[in-house]
Design an enzyme around this catalytic site. Structure first.
Site, PDB file in Angstrom:
ATOM      1  N   THR A 251       0.839  -1.210   0.000  1.00  0.00           N
ATOM      2  CA  THR A 251       0.000   0.000   0.000  1.00  0.00           C
ATOM      3  C   THR A 251       0.865   1.247   0.000  1.00  0.00           C
ATOM      4  O   THR A 251       0.597   2.227  -0.690  1.00  0.00           O
ATOM      5  CB  THR A 251      -0.932   0.012   1.229  1.00  0.00           C
ATOM      6  OG1 THR A 251      -1.535  -1.256   1.349  1.00  0.00           O
ATOM      7  CG2 THR A 251      -1.989   1.085   1.103  1.00  0.00           C
ATOM      8  N   CYS A 252       1.932   1.213   0.776  1.00  0.00           N
ATOM      9  CA  CYS A 252       2.835   2.347   0.870  1.00  0.00           C
ATOM     10  C   CYS A 252       3.445   2.660  -0.494  1.00  0.00           C
ATOM     11  O   CYS A 252       3.485   3.808  -0.927  1.00  0.00           O
ATOM     12  CB  CYS A 252       3.949   2.060   1.871  1.00  0.00           C
ATOM     13  SG  CYS A 252       3.353   1.422   3.456  1.00  0.00           S
TER      14      CYS A 252
END
EC number: 1.11.1.25
Lengths: 230, 192
Positions: free
Chosen positions: A116-117
């Site tokens: 996600t990062c």
């Protein structure tokens, strides 16, 4: 080099004075190369318990007072973060440097090189950087409890330019001071203590907008949400 | 970059950096010295998901095998990237010729950073990379070092070891993490 030799000499004297154990049955073969300080130290099993001066704790232990979680209206605690400048030099920067007299967007990710990062959170801010700056934001910084070397590698991997500053909260001090630690130590993912995902807008160091996620979820801490709030 | 690390570290008196030893020594059993410790194989997040974020217990790495293992302060850092890993990469054939089953690199990093680093160094086919993400492995062996002064937190010393069926045959620990004198491939090749 001279320092190392002096250290080796004084260390070996200390060891000889204090060492009481005998050698183990299996000896290391000494490596003989020229101009080396005595390497016997390496093969001697030293009862390190007798050398308390040379031992020090493995973890930096910050104060154990409970910190409440940061909220809107709070002044951001100061802390020292690190990053690699465009000249390749390791530099430190404080929260004060990043926020004093400025409109700063700070967002945090649990970990560099995690999905996600890497795929949504950071790229979102890189994409919207121009728009954010057009709305008066002076600094956009991404914080993570990763070291500066990893942050630099991650920045290069995602081909991030100067729009977003990637800073390392290597010892987790800032994250802890904000009360936004995410303890993943008991999870098998292998991340230890990190930061919760969040984004915030600070004006002269005072939090005006705060989007704090529960853990690593990504619901309201993206760039669009900050843009909407501006 | 390594010099920056040392500059930050030099705020401590040199005596505090003088190591060169660990809790274990030649003749000790590495698995027994670190009971209940597992390492995390360097992998991408997706690989982690598909393997249920499995960990590798030490005995799986060492039992019945001839292993050369080396530890370093951190992925992507100066000496680690420029000298330590390449030293083992270059000599992998010599290790295999001496009957070494695996060459392992371990650091106190999470497995995802280790993976990205290993891929960047193109070293994954020669060396197996593992992350000691919570530092337990190094703490058990007392090879841990506090590099908070350099803003790196708890890390590992620079070291190398030759382990046969779990028994340490050779152990080399640098006096300071920025040094690279005894933990390279050439030194340990001589000790096998």
């Amino acid at each position: 080099m001279a320092t190392a030799t002096t250290t080796a000499a004084s260390f070996s004297t200390a060891v000889r004075r204090l060492c009481v154990s005998t050698s183990t049955s299996i000896r290391l073969r000494h490596v003989t190369t020229s101009a080396r300080p005595p390497t016997r130290l390496i093969s001697t099993p030293t009862p390190h318990r007798l050398l308390p001066l040379l031992r020090f704790s493995a973890t930096a232990s910050p104060s154990s007072t409970t910190v409440s979680t940061i909220s809107v209206g709070d002044k951001l605690p100061d802390a020292t973060l690190s990053y690699f400048g465009s000249d390749g030099e390791l530099k430190t920067i404080t929260i004060s440097d990043l926020t004093k007299g400025k409109k700063t967007v700070l967002f945090a990710v649990p970990g560099a090189f995690t999905p996600t990062c890497s795929q949504k959170h950071l790229p979102g801010f890189v994409e919207k950087a121009k728009e954010l700056k057009a709305k008066g934001v002076d600094v956009i910084a991404c914080v993570s409890v990763n070291d500066a070397f990893v942050m630099k590698a991650w920045k290069e991997d995602l081909k991030v330019g100067d729009e977003v500053l990637l800073v390392s909260d290597g010892n987790g001090v800032f994250t802890k001071a904000l009360g936004v630690e995410l303890d993943l130590s008991d999870k098998p993912v292998g991340l230890g203590v990190r930061s919760r995902r969040y984004s915030l807008l600070a004006e002269d160091g005072v939090v005006k907008v705060l989007n704090l996620e529960e853990g690593g979820s990504f619901t309201n801490s993206g760039a669009e949400d900050i843009l909407k709030a501006l | 970059m390594a010099s920056a690390l040392v500059r930050g570290a030099r705020r401590f008196p040199p005596a505090m950096w003088g190591r060169g030893f660990a809790k274990v020594a030649a003749g000790d059993d590495i698995v027994a010295a670190a009971p209940d410790v597992a390492l995390q194989k360097a992998r991408s997040w997706d690989e982690g998901v598909s393997s249920n974020f499995s960990t590798t217990p030490l005995k799986d790495l060492f039992q019945g095998k001839k292993v050369v293992i080396f530890g370093l302060p951190g992925a992507y850092t100066g000496v680690c990237s420029a000298q330590h890993v390449p030293s083992y990469q270059k000599n992998i054939d010599k290790f295999k010729a001496k009957g070494v089953n695996s060459v392992i690199c371990v650091a106190v990093n999470d497995p995802y950073s280790m993976n990205a680093w290993a891929e960047k160094l193109q070293a994954k086919d020669a060396i197996e990379f593992y992350g000691d993400f919570d530092g337990k492995f190094h703490k058990s062996l007392e090879l841990d070092i506090d590099l908070s002064a350099a803003l790196l937190g708890p890390r590992s010393h620079r070291w190398s070891a030759y382990v046969e069926d779990g028994k340490i045959k050779a152990l080399n620990v640098e006096k300071a993490p920025s040094e690279f004198k005894v933990s390279g491939a050439e030194v340990i090749l001589d000790q096998i």
